[in-house]
Design a protein around this motif. Structure first.
Motif, short mmCIF file in Angstrom:
data_model
loop_
_atom_site.label_atom_id
_atom_site.label_comp_id
_atom_site.label_asym_id
_atom_site.label_seq_id
_atom_site.Cartn_x
_atom_site.Cartn_y
_atom_site.Cartn_z
N ALA A 234 0.85 -1.19 0.00
CA ALA A 234 0.00 0.00 0.00
C ALA A 234 0.88 1.24 0.00
CB ALA A 234 -0.92 0.01 1.21
N VAL A 235 0.74 2.06 -1.02
CA VAL A 235 1.39 3.37 -1.03
C VAL A 235 0.49 4.31 -0.25
CG1 VAL A 235 2.19 5.28 -2.45
CG2 VAL A 235 2.49 2.91 -3.24
N ILE A 236 1.01 4.88 0.84
CA ILE A 236 0.18 5.63 1.77
C ILE A 236 1.00 6.73 2.42
CG2 ILE A 236 0.65 3.82 3.50
CD1 ILE A 236 -1.99 4.53 4.83
N ASP A 237 0.51 7.95 2.37
CA ASP A 237 1.14 9.04 3.10
C ASP A 237 0.54 9.07 4.51
OD1 ASP A 237 2.37 11.32 3.99
OD2 ASP A 237 1.30 12.69 2.65
N PHE A 238 0.99 8.15 5.35
CA PHE A 238 0.33 7.93 6.63
C PHE A 238 0.53 9.10 7.59
CE2 PHE A 238 4.56 6.67 7.91
CZ PHE A 238 4.61 6.88 9.27
N ASP B 74 4.75 7.03 1.61
CA ASP B 74 5.29 5.98 2.46
C ASP B 74 4.83 4.63 1.91
OD1 ASP B 74 6.24 8.02 4.34
OD2 ASP B 74 4.12 8.29 4.81
N LEU B 75 5.25 3.56 2.56
CA LEU B 75 4.99 2.23 2.00
C LEU B 75 4.69 1.22 3.10
CD1 LEU B 75 5.04 0.39 -0.57
CD2 LEU B 75 7.45 -0.03 -0.07
N LEU B 76 3.59 0.50 2.94
CA LEU B 76 3.27 -0.64 3.80
C LEU B 76 3.30 -1.91 2.96
CD1 LEU B 76 1.13 -1.32 6.70
CD2 LEU B 76 0.28 -2.43 4.64
N VAL B 77 3.93 -2.97 3.49
CA VAL B 77 3.98 -4.26 2.81
C VAL B 77 3.45 -5.32 3.77
CG1 VAL B 77 5.42 -5.92 1.57
CG2 VAL B 77 6.03 -3.49 1.57
N THR B 78 2.54 -6.15 3.30
CA THR B 78 2.01 -7.21 4.15
C THR B 78 3.07 -8.29 4.36
OG1 THR B 78 1.00 -8.36 2.26
CG2 THR B 78 -0.36 -6.74 3.43
#
Length: 571
Positions: A81-85, A92-96
């Motif tokens: 998920a590309v996400i500007d958290f 930013d980046l989330l990877v499962t």
């Protein structure tokens, strides 16, 4: 700002988009891999450069293969998920993380946490998972989705998986709170992919979730070929039904699948939300494995209307269901209508459905020069995006077989890159970069402009191999980037159309959620601009609402286009 307060009920508000400046805790405790020993020097004509090692991103999605169980859930890998958290303007980046499978008599399936990387700029990422609220592993994770479900300006997360799907509320202070808004019915299920979009038109993002099968270790089927055990195909298990959860606005989601008209008989692996027939209402397309793909057309009231067969997007050109995995939506031929791109299994062409208007599509793979070029590959992660900045969406496909050894094509495969030459495609995979000249167990992927240079980069999530970060080396000479913020509908403006003029053509982009495979790409839109211009004009058609013009926008920067802040247009 304060963190999430679990004692107070959730209320929906429309606060201005905030900017957060936090000194988030960084952790570099990651697993070491052989990736550090590799050389990724690009050739002069390569489109992409592998910058994984220099970026500080080290993570590997694990599927539990080492247990030799050959469970169905091992097939599909994970997503990103590309996400500007933290709302600092950088992607930013989330990877499962996947999970573990026991090799003993307990047949236990465990989860691995997702990992969150904060973009520090200059191609430097920090692992900020520790202390973020994401370090727990409720289940064996696979896909993920991003959406601001409570409309507070901070993007929330949904992580799919086996017995552990989880909704994470962004607290606005760099942390997430895991909440359970639907009870045990979903937490004990197997979900694969999901998308946030408003299907009931109450200005709140709802959640549509894909499911593959009603599988469990107890119902697992032993599949062998030539006496060799391997993973089973989709026909070994009955299809199931996707789910539609309505956002009630008080922090809860209610199962509205029946009222929404969701039909069964799918092996769902991707779901994408966009206004596919340009009538102002959000539609949903479900990519299904060896069962007909589904197209749910939205309207002013429920139920959604399933029109996959009549619209021409359920089958291939011979009327056969295919093993569909990844999906994206873009205007590949420049006619202003959203076309659908779907990746498929071996011995099948990937499918490009040309939008003819009036909710009708034509299978156009052969007509655009793509017939046969991917037939001995298995496509998962994908993108239909303008990688070379010429205004025409190109194609990226991340390949890899879900079968370990008993299929006709190998488990690890090369990715593919196709350049759009004005409505027809040519294979430029050998110019893609070192990553494209290697084989991978390709699964999830996402695209984003991580360095804000106007060129879309790629994050690839192989299975049981390190995540890879590919920097796009074909930065446009001039460009403009826009981010939509809706005020009279759901915040992400899913279903909106955005257009700009370039070299005598009208370029149209669409606000789409759920693209790729198990992933969410950068929601910002990039338009090339003539080199001599210092400002640009952007037109936005908000979903079922006004059309606005935003004039005098400075180039080579990002503009947040807020509904109601433009000039209303009637043309």
């Amino acid at each position: 700002m304060t963190g999430c307060d679990v004692e107070k009920p959730l209320t929906i508000s429309r606060r201005p988009i905030p900017t957060v400046d936090h000194a988030l805790t960084s952790s570099r405790k990651m697993e070491m891999t052989d990736l550090d020993k590799s050389s990724f020097s690009p050739r002069a004509d390569d489109w992409f450069e592998d910058v994984t090692v220099a970026s500080g991103i080290k993570w590997t999605y694990r599927n539990g293969r080492e247990a030799d169980r050959f469970y169905m859930i091992e097939s599909f890998g994970g997503g990103a998920a590309v996400i500007d958290f933290d709302r600092d303007g950088k992607c930013d980046l989330l990877v499962t993380g996947g999970g573990t499978i026991s090799s003993d008599a307990s047949i236990a399936i465990g989860g691995r946490p997702s990992v969150l990387f904060r973009n520090q700029g200059g191609w430097q990422f920090d692992n900020v998972t520790t202390g973020s609220g994401l370090s727990s592993a409720p289940g064996y994770s696979q896909g993920c989705a991003v959406g601001d479900f409570d409309a507070d300006g901070f993007p929330d997360l949904f992580v799919c998986g086996y017995k552990g799907s989880q909704l994470y509320r962004n607290c606005g202070d760099g942390t997430y709170l895991d909440i359970d808004p639907w009870g045990p019915s979903l937490s004990n299920d197997w979900t694969t992919a999901a998308v946030f979009a408003d299907f009931d038109h109450d200005a709140l993002p709802d959640l549509v979730i894909a499911r593959y099968a009603k599988w469990s270790p107890e119902t697992d089927v032993n599949c062998s070929k030539g006496g060799v055990r391997d993973l089973c195909g989709p026909t070994s298990y009955a299809g199931t039904t996707c789910l539609a959860f309505r956002n009630s606005g008080d922090g809860l989601f209610e199962d509205d699948s029946a009222q929404a008209g969701i039909q069964g008989g799918v092996h769902g692996l991707a779901v994408v939300a966009a206004d596919l027939n340009l009538d102002g209402w959000v539609d949903f397309y479900v990519a299904s494995d060896v069962t007909p793909n589904q197209l749910y057309l939205g309207g002013p009231c429920l139920p959604l209307k399933e029109r996959g067969v009549s619209a021409g997007v359920a089958f291939n050109e011979w009327g056969q269901a295919e093993g569909s995995m990844g999906v994206d939506v873009a205007d590949f031929d420049g006619d202003g209508r959203p076309d659908i791109w779907v990746t498929n299994f071996e011995r099948e062409d990937n499918a490009l459905y040309r939008n003819l208007g009036n909710s009708m599509f034509l299978h156009a793979t052969a007509a655009v020069g793509l017939s046969g070029v991917s037939r001995m590959f298995v496509g998962f992660g994908t993108a239909m995006s303008d990688f070379d900045g010429d205004g025409w969406p190109d194609l990226f496909v991340l390949n890899g077989n879900p079968i370990y050894s008993a299929a006709e094509s190998p488990f690890k495969q090369k990715p593919q890159l196709f350049r759009n030459l004005g409505g027809r495609f040519t294979d430029v995979s050998d110019q893609g970069g070192t990553f494209f000249r290697e084989v991978h167990s390709g699964r999830g992927s996402a695209v984003a402009d991580f360095d804000d240079d106007g060129a879309l980069d790629i994050v690839a999530i192989p299975m049981n191999d390190p995540v890879r970060i590919l920097r796009n080396r074909r930065s446009p000479e001039n460009f403009i980037r826009v981010q939509l913020v809706a005020r009279n509908g759901e915040p992400d403006a899913t279903g909106a159309q955005v257009s700009a003029e370039f070299q005598g053509r009208t370029l149209t982009r669409f606000a789409v959620r759920g693209t790729g495979f198990f992933s969410q790409s950068d929601s910002r839109m990039i338009f090339p601009v003539a080199p001599e211009l210092e400002t640009a004009e952007i037109r936005v058609q908000w979903p079922a609402r006004d059309r606005e013009i935003f004039r005098g926008l400075a180039v080579r920067t990002t503009h947040v286009l807020i509904e109601g802040h433009g000039e209303t247009s009637r043309d």
